[in-house]
Structures are given as structure tokens and as C-alpha cells.
Design an enzyme around this catalytic site. Structure first.
Site, PDB file in Angstrom:
ATOM      1  N   ALA A 250     -30.522 -36.228  18.617  1.00  0.00           N
ATOM      2  CA  ALA A 250     -29.871 -36.980  19.778  1.00  0.00           C
ATOM      3  C   ALA A 250     -30.305 -36.908  21.105  1.00  0.00           C
ATOM      4  CB  ALA A 250     -28.329 -36.434  19.604  1.00  0.00           C
TER       5      ALA A 250
ATOM      6  N   ASN B 164     -20.848 -39.593  21.268  1.00  0.00           N
ATOM      7  CA  ASN B 164     -19.720 -40.360  20.365  1.00  0.00           C
ATOM      8  C   ASN B 164     -18.838 -39.544  19.835  1.00  0.00           C
ATOM      9  OD1 ASN B 164     -18.633 -41.955  18.380  1.00  0.00           O
ATOM     10  ND2 ASN B 164     -20.416 -43.151  18.215  1.00  0.00           N
TER      11      ASN B 164
ATOM     12  N   LYS C 288     -26.600 -31.978  24.074  1.00  0.00           N
ATOM     13  CA  LYS C 288     -27.165 -30.938  23.371  1.00  0.00           C
ATOM     14  C   LYS C 288     -27.438 -31.049  21.967  1.00  0.00           C
ATOM     15  CE  LYS C 288     -25.752 -26.983  26.224  1.00  0.00           C
ATOM     16  NZ  LYS C 288     -24.958 -25.580  26.485  1.00  0.00           N
ATOM     17  N   GLY C 289     -26.475 -31.953  21.245  1.00  0.00           N
ATOM     18  CA  GLY C 289     -26.777 -32.244  20.049  1.00  0.00           C
ATOM     19  C   GLY C 289     -25.623 -31.429  19.159  1.00  0.00           C
ATOM     20  N   VAL C 290     -25.028 -32.176  18.127  1.00  0.00           N
ATOM     21  CA  VAL C 290     -23.717 -31.390  17.573  1.00  0.00           C
ATOM     22  C   VAL C 290     -24.282 -31.291  15.844  1.00  0.00           C
ATOM     23  CG1 VAL C 290     -22.082 -31.896  19.287  1.00  0.00           C
ATOM     24  CG2 VAL C 290     -22.676 -33.719  17.274  1.00  0.00           C
TER      25      VAL C 290
ATOM     26  N   GLU D 293     -25.213 -29.277  13.773  1.00  0.00           N
ATOM     27  CA  GLU D 293     -25.212 -27.994  13.192  1.00  0.00           C
ATOM     28  C   GLU D 293     -24.251 -26.961  13.650  1.00  0.00           C
ATOM     29  OE1 GLU D 293     -29.784 -27.276  11.775  1.00  0.00           O
ATOM     30  OE2 GLU D 293     -29.676 -28.188  13.580  1.00  0.00           O
TER      31      GLU D 293
END
Lengths: 742, 338
Positions: free
Chosen positions: A515, A635, A704-706, A708
Site C-alpha cells: 500500500a 480506505n 504505513k500499511g495495515v 498485518e
């Protein structure tokens, strides 16, 4: 036009998915397609003396029985089989030789005109073995485990234990309060809904188009080229949709090797689909034994952390991740040391599974912290706040951003943590004991180099292309959102092209890094589209943007506008038509900012309520609140789903999931999704996801990305809640009801 | 999966004709278990006889005041049948405790009786199993035996019968109607399934060439004081570690008649007249229930991974009898244990 970034945008491919229009690897058809059915080993260790396919060959419709005795050439050096994310060692080579290294190892492929005939043929293949006794029991091998090798480069250093600090043994021995215990977690399998499958289209000129279930089409392309000595231009790999992978599709799996092998042997198009039991011969989350030592002063200041792990891998590859380092990262402590050993068993190589290392490492740490809080008679949340780390002490650097305090605050408030009676067995609801537990979550915020191509048409439509996968996370959707915002276009004017090795470079989709990588990649390429538009716009006579610098314009509502005065604008179509171009195409590579001076992590605070029937030990997880700090959320809907799904998986990790191996046979005995238990609807109750604000300037978009972070801490919060409910501390997962019996 | 012939029968006579003399033929109705077993190469029928068109789909009152359930009545239809819901709620609950909605929509009454154990070794042809391959040995006795029997096992087999519905049918004293070329017969439910002994390959006393045509319920349905309590490793869609079907007839606080059957603990639904005798004429309270539990479990034997089931069964029996006595049967939708 309102921005799309940060909104609850529904999946752009949702309709295609629920109507069946989205095609998965096993759904691509071609005339003359034949089918492979895999024969797997019934033994876990030994040698194949003979593969007898004669009975299968007599069946009408069976075309061939491939095995190590009968197959086209394959590479004979380890390097050829080492994919982009391979660990150290000698990678498994399907149908290469007569060695059996794990149970259900693929040893032959029956190829037939229909899948039914192939499967019948498979049942007729007879295999003779020279059997050796397998060793698959971690508990038996723990004393034989060997320390992981010291790192030889920065990549390996990500996985080996951090350097120690201070004098941890002395500090632990001298600590006023000490907690030491061992925490065990079993092997878990990924169990995605979609079975691993490959469809290989064989073209008349010998070129191949591969449809494979994978998290990285370019990784597969390079691997197939090196294993079969093919040229990149002759191998195209596609994976437009993936029905869940969770880390198990990072490395090439054997369906693709077998399908390519058969296609080359027969010069025909071939499909190979694994059966559900065969899915248990792929990678898995390694079983592990972790020992945690915590020393503290009586006021709850941590003075010593020791974290040792023994994890499982195969005999032929050293897979490991850094379970231990999270302890010294998450909490301030002057003295810390870590150790990691590997137990090499007669199993396939372990692999990444959602949040590898943190899901298990932080589970052990956060249960230990709960036990320390009990010993100190401190509130578990208070203890964590007291030990809160403002710096990454493992690497002596500040955090890029860390809104964990806010996670604790908002999570506790939403949960009602302040109403908790600290005494175990003190809260009740009829026949149920009620328990409240909490834990912290932490994961890395990686970013990887990526290349994005954007083609903008004069009619205001844009095509965004990148080889990344979308493994079901919603990548396609967030790419469309970011592109729409960056190009100033409506969402439905953006088309996303991904999952194709011919597209611009992408790393495998994993580690929660896609992402952030692809979004910033889109921003970079969109900026260069904007610059090109500005160049064209300046050529228009009396252009209102004649004197405007690139940094001062933005694409807004289909126009190139001066950010300071949006009335000074030229529409995209005017700029392009006046400039005589119908299409602007730009392809740019974006590298992560080399910000090694700061630590980059996501965090979470997880609060769980369990109700345990006092007489029977039946556990229900009635409430979970997960508050996540993960930079800018692209999102809220798809990110929320990521965390929800992770929490459900955490419930499974805490209460249900366990791969059961009969060590006499070295064989998984619950190799199906009826007996390998994971949560069903009845096990999932109220789950609330909170995203806290966390401004971050580590990358231009602050992402940051989610994918995990949501699983980390869930099992610990539930285990801690079970202790609070029952007064019984279970330190080996899953917490099945027999472990609570008196 | 092997190749097989397919035949379709339109009446019981035709079905019996198709199966006659073919030891490797199998009837198929819902197929919810047989197909799985065929895919695993555990069942290898040379002929599969489709009986789904047989006229055995009715639930009818019997002249004696009971209920006759056709062998092809779907589990879902049976569970939601008004007469079952009203008069035999323990049967409706037991059905709803099993499998998933999709499976219950397919599964038939007769097929439910004939489903095979879920012992992992039975399902895996790479391992020895006396039930699958007589004489090859029992892998479970010294292997993964968490789900296995604590009652009535043998040196040859410690598999359990997986059905929930059958536990309720055993408690209700149902009868199994069977047809064959040589005539019809009726088998008491207690005599339908068998213990493994040294022939664990045989699950039931049904003979080759016989077909189940109906299950008959006697008039007594225990519609006031009953429960079906099922304990498992997750809250739905898992086989029982222990389950208990209870029917009580109370006179005030005194038990006039008390019955209970256990699931998940033996090769067949487990009833014990001696244990039920303990209940008769006694006050309906925990001490009585615990005594009955002690009797039924007197010969219970655990193995490496399932010893916990003995004490769990004891507590489940007490709880289930309490639920029934209080008139608060276990809900199969709300997973909270009452």
C-alpha cells in the site's frame, strides 16, 4: 470533487468478485487444456525406489505420468531455485530426485484429458519406498536446536536477534520482581479459501503464459525462467485475482513447477490444482517455544528483558524471523538480550504467515507482561504506559511516528477498561466467568522500490499499471483512490492493471509494504504526468499557467490548476489537444526514502472480553476492541476489513488453530478445514476497530500499511482475559477447554 | 477418487435389485459423507445407486401415536417439521447442533445413521486403520486420539460415532425400519449401531442388501424437560467432544423417568440402563445427576489426549440433566450455555 484517500470507498472489483467475473488461476481456459493430478508421498522421510504408473497409463484419457524418473530437464543448482524471498539453504525441487523430505511431498503428476480421469489415474500410481524414521516433534528436538547463523548482510539482519544491551542476566537476577516462563505456539497453516492452482497456456512457439495463485508474478517469472532455463520474454505470469494467500504465496509453490513441467513435456496447456490436504504440504507458521524473562523494580520499571525462541524449519532450509527483538523495541529497558535457535525437522520449510514473528513473538511478550502486572499488582495497561518506549533501543533511534499512547487511550475508553476489577474470577455474568485482558501490537512499516506506469488519455481516463498482486487486501481499490486524487479524476475514470509480469516492477505483496510503496509510486508518476501537462499547458497562447512552476500546480477536477488560485486552470483535455497529444504515458520508479535514522512501525492496543462457562470451560470471545496507529489510512472500509479479519484470525490463534502431526508418521492428521479448526461465525462476536490519527512524514503520503498489525496482540489479549476470568494461566496455544479443566 | 458406475432407483424394490449381490455397491442419498470418503479413496464403491427419488420423504403420524420419518427426509426438513419441533424438540435441537446449514439441507435421515467416524486415520489411506483395512492396526490408540472413545472401545478401534441426531434418537428409543429382498424388519435403535470389538469395519447391524426405509419415534417425546448439550472445540461446525441428550419426566421435583444418551464418547450413541435407573424416583438435583454420571462413566478409559473427556462428560451430564430439569434446554443458536 472530494478526495478519495481516507474515505470508506467500496472495492472497485467487488461486483466482479461476487458475480464470478473475476477469474482466478484455475479458471482460465484454453482449447486442448489437460489436467494434472498430484501423487504425494505417504511417508515423511526416505527414498523412492520405484514409481509405477503403468496401471494409470492403461486408463483411457491418461496422457502421461511424470516423476523424477520421467520428466523434462530442470536446473540442478540451488541458486536456480532460490526465489526473491528464499531463506538460506537448499530449496525444495519438485519431482527432482528420489529423496522424500516431508509427508505429502509431490512425487508424481498424472496428466489426463479431464481432471476426473487425472484423479482416478493418481489413485492407481504405486510407489515403493525405502522408509526412514521421521522427526517432526519440536519438543523432542528442542535440545538439538542450533542458533541461527549471524547475519552477513542488512537483509538477513532483519531476521536475526538484535544486539544485546546492558547486563541482562545480572539485572534479571537482581530484579525485585521477576517473571520467567515458557510460551508455546503450534504449527498453523494459512488455509486460504482458494486452492493453490496454476494454468499454463502453451503457445505454438513454446512460449508460456502462466496463471498462478501467487503474491508476486515477477518472482514466479524469474523462478520459472531459472528452473527451466527459459528467457523472460518467453514466460508471462498473470495473477489478476488471488483468493487469499497470507504469506503462503510469497514463494513459488509446487503447483507452478508441476504445471510448467507437464506443459513442456507434453507441449500442451496444463492445469494443476492442489487438493485441500495437499495444501498442508506447503509452508506454515512455525511451531515455537519461547522463553521470556522480565525483571522489574517494584514500581513497575523494567530492568531486564530476556527473550529466547526455538522455532521449527525443514532439514533443507533455514527459515526464521525475528520473534525476539519486539520485546526490547516495545518497552524501555536498559538491559536486554535475545537468542534464537532452529529445530530442523522432517517437514516442509516454514514460511511467512500474517505478521510472521510479531504474531507469535509479541504474543509471548504480552502474556509475560500481563503476568508481571499480576505479580506487581499493577493494572496491565498502567504497566505498559510506565514502560512505554519513546525510542527504538535495539537500534538507538527515535520512531518516525508512534501514536501508541493514543491507541491505549482510545481503545481503553471504547472498551470501558476503567471498570475492570483487577481480581481474577471477580467478574461474572450468570454461569459465566467474565475476563478482560489487553495487549499491545507492533509491526514494521516497510517501503520497497516500485515502478508505476500511468497512461492518461485526453478524454480524462487513466490507466495505472504495476505488476503488484492484489491478494484480496483491496490493493486495486486503494490504487484507484490514490490515482484519482493525484490525477484529479473521478474514481471510475481510473482503470488498474496489476498482477502481470509484463507490467512495471513490483516486489512480492507481503509485509504490509505494498500500500505504501505503490501509493507513493502512483504519486511520483502522477507528478510527472502533471509536469508533462504543465509543459503542454504553457504552450497554449495566453496560458493562465504560463508563469506557474510545477510545484505550484495540482490536478483538480479534471483540470490543471494553480494551487494558489484555482481559477487559473486549464482542463486536461484542452492541454492535451492543444499540444496535439492524445495520450501521455509516464513510468517512474519510486525508491523509499532512506530514513534509517528513525524506526518505522505500526502499533495497536487490543482489548478483549471473554466469557467462560465455569463448569464446562467453554470460552466465548464476546468483545474485542482494536485501536490501530498505522499512519494515514487510505480506505477506512478496506483497512477496517483488514483489521477485522486479523482479529478473527487472532481469535483462532488463541482458541482454535493447531496443525496436528502424528510424529510416528511425520504427517499432518487434520489436513482439512473441517478438522483444522478456525473461528466460524458463532465464534465471532462484537469487534470494534479504531484507527487513531498518526501523522507521519516518512514517505510523502504518510502511509504505513495495515495488512498485518491487526493480528498482533489479539491472542495475548484473549489469553490474558482467560486468566482474568478463570485464574488459570494457559501458556500453550490454542486454549482449548480441556486446558481449563480443574 | 476411483471410477464407478452410477444407477438410479425409483422405488425401494428397484434399489434392492440394484444392490443385490454387489458387495461393492453403495446407496447414495445426500452424499454428504460418502462423497468425501470417495474423494479420499476410503470408500471405493464400484457402483453408486442414487436413491434420492425413492418415495421415503414423508413424516407421518403412526397409529400408535408416534411418528414415522422416511429415510430420505432431509435433516433440515426434519428439524423444522412442526410435529418434531412440538413433540420431539430434543431431536430438532440435536439436528441443529450438527454440521452446517448447507450439509443439513442435503443430509438424509437414513444417511445420518450410516455416517462414518471422523477418526483422522480412517480418512487417511497412508496410515493403518482397522476400520478401513481390517488387521492393519489402530493408529489412534497411540496417536492423535483427542476426539476418540472413552467408552466401549476395543484394542482394535477407539473411533466414535459422529452423529448428533442419533444421540437424540437413542434417547428417544427410536426404531429403525429396514427393507430387504427377504422381507422387512425393525431394529431397536440401541441395537442398530454396534461396538467395534474385533470387527470395527462394521459400524451397524445392517446386513448387506438391506436398506433403511424409515425411523420411527414412539409417542413419548419429553417435550417439557429435555435438552441437547453439545461441547466442542469451537462454537459451531465441529464434532462433539461430548454431547448429551436428555429426556426427563418429572413429578414435582421427583424424577419419574429419566433418560440420557451420550455422543462423542463411543462407537455408538451411549445409553446405560443402570445409570438411568439411578435417576428413577430420585429428586431432580445435582447430587442425583452426579451419581448417574458416575455410573455411566464407571468403565470409562482415557488415552493420551482424551482423558479430559471423562471428567468433561461427568460435568456435561450434570449440566444437561440440570438444564432439562429446569426446563431450560440448551439453545443451538445462542451459544451461551444455559
Amino acid at each position: 470533487m472530494a478526495p478519495y484517500i481516507g474515505t470508506a470507498t467500496s472495492r472497485v472489483d467487488g461486483v466482479a468478485k461476487v458475480t464470478g467475473a473475476a477469474k482466478y488461476a484455475a479458471e482460465f481456459n484454453t482449447p486442448g487444456l489437460v489436467y494434472g493430478s498430484i501423487v504425494t508421498s505417504t511417508i515423511a522421510k526416505g527414498w523412492i525406489k520405484r514409481v509405477d504408473g503403468s496401471a494409470a497409463m492403461r486408463v483411457k484419457g491418461v496422457i502421461d505420468v511424470l516423476s523424477h524418473e520421467h520428466r523434462p530437464p530442470m536446473a540442478d543448482d540451488d541458486k536456480a531455485y532460490a526465489d526473491e524471498v528464499a531463506p538460506l539453504g537448499s530449496p525444495f525441487r519438485p519431482l527432482y530426485d528420489n529423496r522424500v523430505m516431508f509427508s505429502r511431498q509431490p512425487i508424481a503428476l498424472v496428466v489426463a484429458e479431464t481432471s476426473e480421469i487425472a484423479r482416478f489415474g493418481e489413485s492407481l500410481v504405486r510407489v515403493e519406498y525405502e522408509v526412514e524414521a521421521p522427526v517432526t516433534d519440536l519438543n523432542r528436538e528442542r535440545d538439538a536446536a542450533v542458533p541461527v547463523k549471524p547475519p552477513t548482510n542488512p537483509f538477513e539482519a532483519l531476521f536475526t536477534p538484535p544486539k544485546p544491551r546492558g547486563a541482562p542476566e545480572r539485572a534479571l537476577a537482581a530484579a525485585a520482581m521477576r517473571h520467567e516462563a515458557e510460551y508455546c505456539t503450534p504449527i498453523e497453516h494459512h488455509n486460504p479459501m482458494e486452492l493453490y492452482a496454476a494454468t499454463v497456456i502453451y503457445h505454438a512457439d513454446g512460449k508460456l503464459t502462466l496463471y498462478d495463485k501467487t503474491q508476486g508474478v515477477q518472482n514466479i517469472q524469474r523462478y520459472v525462467c531459472s528452473v527451466f532455463g527459459m528467457k523472460p520474454e518467453d514466460v508471462r505470469v498473470m495473477s489478476p485475482f488471488v483468493g487469499g494467500a497470507f504469506g503462503n504465496g510469497l514463494r513459488p509453490n509446487f503447483e507452478i513447477v508441476l504445471a510448467v513441467l507437464a506443459a513442456r513435456a507434453l507441449r500442451r496447456s496444463v492445469r494443476v490444482v492442489l487438493t485441500r490436504p495437499q495444501m498442508y504440504a506447503l509452508g506454515y507458521r512455525p511451531a515455537m517455544i519461547q522463553r521470556i524473562g522480565l525483571g522489574a523494580t517494584t514500581d513497575g520499571t523494567l530492568d531486564a528483558i530476556t527473550h529466547d525462541a526455538i522455532t521449527v524449519t525443514s532439514e533443507y532450509e533455514d527459515y526464521y524471523r525475528q520473534e525476539t527483538g519486539w520485546s526490547g523495541l516495545l518497552y524501555t529497558c536498559a538491559n536486554a538480550k535475545y537468542a534464537h535457535k532452529l529445530a530442523k525437522l522432517d517437514l516442509p520449510t516454514a514460511c511467512d504467515m500474517r505478521c510472521p514473528s510479531a504474531a507469535t513473538g509479541v504474543y509471548a511478550l504480552e502474556c509475560a507482561m500481563d503476568e508481571l502486572a499480576v505479580a506487581l499488582k499493577a493494572d496491565p495497561l498502567e504497566l505498559r504506559l510506565r514502560c512505554y518506549s519513546e525510542r527504538d533501543q535495539n537500534n538507538n533511534r527515535p520512531f518516525g511516528s508512534k501514536a501508541l499512547r493514543e491507541c491505549y487511550r482510545q481503545g481503553a475508553q471504547a472498551f470501558g477498561w476503567d471498570k475492570r476489577n483487577p481480581e481474577p474470577r471477580s467478574m461474572r455474568d450468570g454461569a459465566d466467568l467474565v475476563g478482560w485482558g489487553m495487549a499491545t501490537g507492533v509491526w514494521d512499516a516497510f517501503q520497497a522500490p516500485i515502478t508505476v506506469r500511468i497512461a492518461l488519455s485526453a478524454n480524462g481516463h487513466a490507466e495505472v499499471a504495476c505488476a503488484t498482486s492484489d491478494i484480496g487486501t483491496g490493493t486495486r481499490t486503494i490504487m484507484a483512490q490514490v490515482a484519482a486524487d493525484m490525477l484529479g479524476l473521478p474514481l471510475d475514470h481510473i482503470s488498474i492493471n496489476l498482477g502481470d509480469s509484463n507490467l512495471p516492477q513490483s516486489p512480492v505483496e507481503g509485509g504490509s509494504w505494498i500500500a505504501v510503496s505503490v501509493s507513493n509510486g502512483i504519486a511520483t508518476t502522477a507528478a510527472s504526468i502533471r509536469d508533462e501537462l504543465l509543459r503542454l499547458a504553457k504552450q497554449i497562447p495566453n496560458s493562465p499557467l504560463a508563469a506557474t512552476a510545477p510545484g505550484e500546480v495540482a490536478l483538480i477536477d479534471g483540470k490543471l490548476a494553480d494551487k494558489g488560485d484555482v481559477s487559473r486552470a486549464i482542463s486536461i483535455s484542452d492541454a492535451m489537444r492543444q499540444g496535439g497529444v492524445e495520450r501521455i504515458e509516464q513510468e517512474k520508479t519510486t525508491n523509499p526514502s532512506a530514513d534509517a535514522a528513525r524506526a518505522h512501525n505500526t502499533h495497536s492496543a487490543v482489548f478483549a472480553e471473554v466469557k467462560v462457562d465455569e463448569q464446562l470451560g467453554v470460552i466465548r470471545v464476546t468483545r474485542v476492541v482494536s485501536a490501530v496507529a498505522a499512519g494515514r489510512i487510505l480506505n477506512t472500509k478496506t483497512a477496517g476489513s483488514q483489521v477485522l479479519g486479523s482479529v478473527v484470525w487472532g481469535i483462532g490463534m488463541a482458541l482454535h488453530e493447531e496443525t496436528l502431526i502424528d510424529h510416528r508418521f511425520g504427517r499432518v492428521m487434520n489436513a482439512n478445514i473441517a478438522e483444522y479448526h478456525m473461528p466460524v461465525n458463532a465464534d465471532v462476536h462484537d469487534i470494534k476497530v479504531i484507527f487513531v490519527d498518526e501523522p507521519d512524514d516518512s514517505n510523502p503520503l504518510g502511509i504505513k500499511g495495515v495488512g498485518e498489525i491487526g493480528i498482533v496482540g489479539v491472542a495475548a489479549a484473549i489469553a490474558n482475559a482467560v486468566y482474568h476470568a478463570t485464574g488459570k494461566r494457559v501458556r500453550d496455544l490454542p486454549i482449548t477447554l480441556d486446558k481449563l479443566s480443574p | 477418487m476411483i471410477s464407478f458406475h452410477y444407477a438410479r432407483a425409483s422405488c425401494v424394490g428397484e434399489a434392492l435389485q440394484e444392490v443385490a449381490g454387489d458387495a461393492n455397491a453403495k446407496f447414495i442419498a445426500g452424499g454428504t459423507n460418502l462423497i468425501d470418503l470417495m474423494k479420499m479413496d476410503v470408500e471405493r464403491p464400484t457402483k453408486v445407486i442414487d436413491i434420492t427419488r425413492l418415495p421415503l420423504k414423508r413424516v407421518e403420524r403412526t397409529p400408535g401415536g408416534g411418528l414415522r420419518i422416511g429415510a430420505l427426509v432431509r435433516n433440515t426438513d426434519l428439524a423444522y417439521h412442526p410435529l418434531v419441533e412440538q413433540r420431539y424438540p430434543v431431536l430438532a435441537d440435536a439436528i441443529m447442533a450438527g454440521a452446517s446449514q448447507q450439509l443439513r439441507n442435503m443430509a438424509s435421515t437414513g444417511g445420518n445413521l450410516l455416517q462414518r467416524t471422523r477418526c483422522a486415520y480412517f480418512y487417511d489411506i497412508a496410515t493403518p486403520c482397522n476400520k478401513r483395512e481390517p488387521g492393519s492396526g489402530c493408529s489412534a490408540i497411540e496417536g492423535q486420539n483427542r476426539m476418540h472413545a472413552i467408552l466401549g472401545g476395543s484394542e482394535a478401534c477407539i473411533a466414535t460415532h459422529p452423529s448428533d441426531m442419533c444421540v437424540a434418537l437413542a434417547m428417544l428409543d427410536a426404531k429403525v425400519h429396514v427393507g430387504s429382498a427377504s422381507g422387512d424388519r425393525v431394529i431397536a435403535f440401541a441395537d442398530f449401531h454396534r461396538l467395534p470389538g474385533d470387527t470395527p469395519q462394521r459400524d451397524t447391524h445392517l446386513n448387506a442388501g438391506e436398506i433403511i426405509t424409515a425411523v420411527e419415534l414412539p409417542p413419548k417425546g419429553f417435550a417439557t424437560n429435555y435438552t441437547y448439550l453439545k461441547i466442542r472445540d469451537r462454537l459451531s461446525y465441529a464434532f462433539a467432544l461430548v454431547s448429551v441428550a436428555v429426556g426427563l419426566e418429572l413429578d414435582g421435583d421427583t424424577i419419574k423417568e429419566g433418560r440420557f444418551a451420550l455422543g462423542g464418547v463411543a462407537h455408538k450413541p451411549w445409553r446405560d440402563p443402570q445409570a438411568e435407573a439411578v435417576l428413577r424416583g430420585q429428586p431432580a438435583h445435582a447430587a442425583t445427576f452426579a451419581r448417574a454420571a458416575g455410573v455411566v462413566l464407571r468403565d470409562a478409559r482415557g488415552y493420551a489426549h482424551n482423558t479430559f473427556k471423562i471428567d468433561l462428560a461427568r460435568r456435561c451430564i450434570v449440566r444437561a440433566l440440570t438444564q432439562a430439569a429446569c426446563g431450560t434446554p440448551q439453545s443451538q443458536s445462542a451459544k451461551k450455555i444455559v
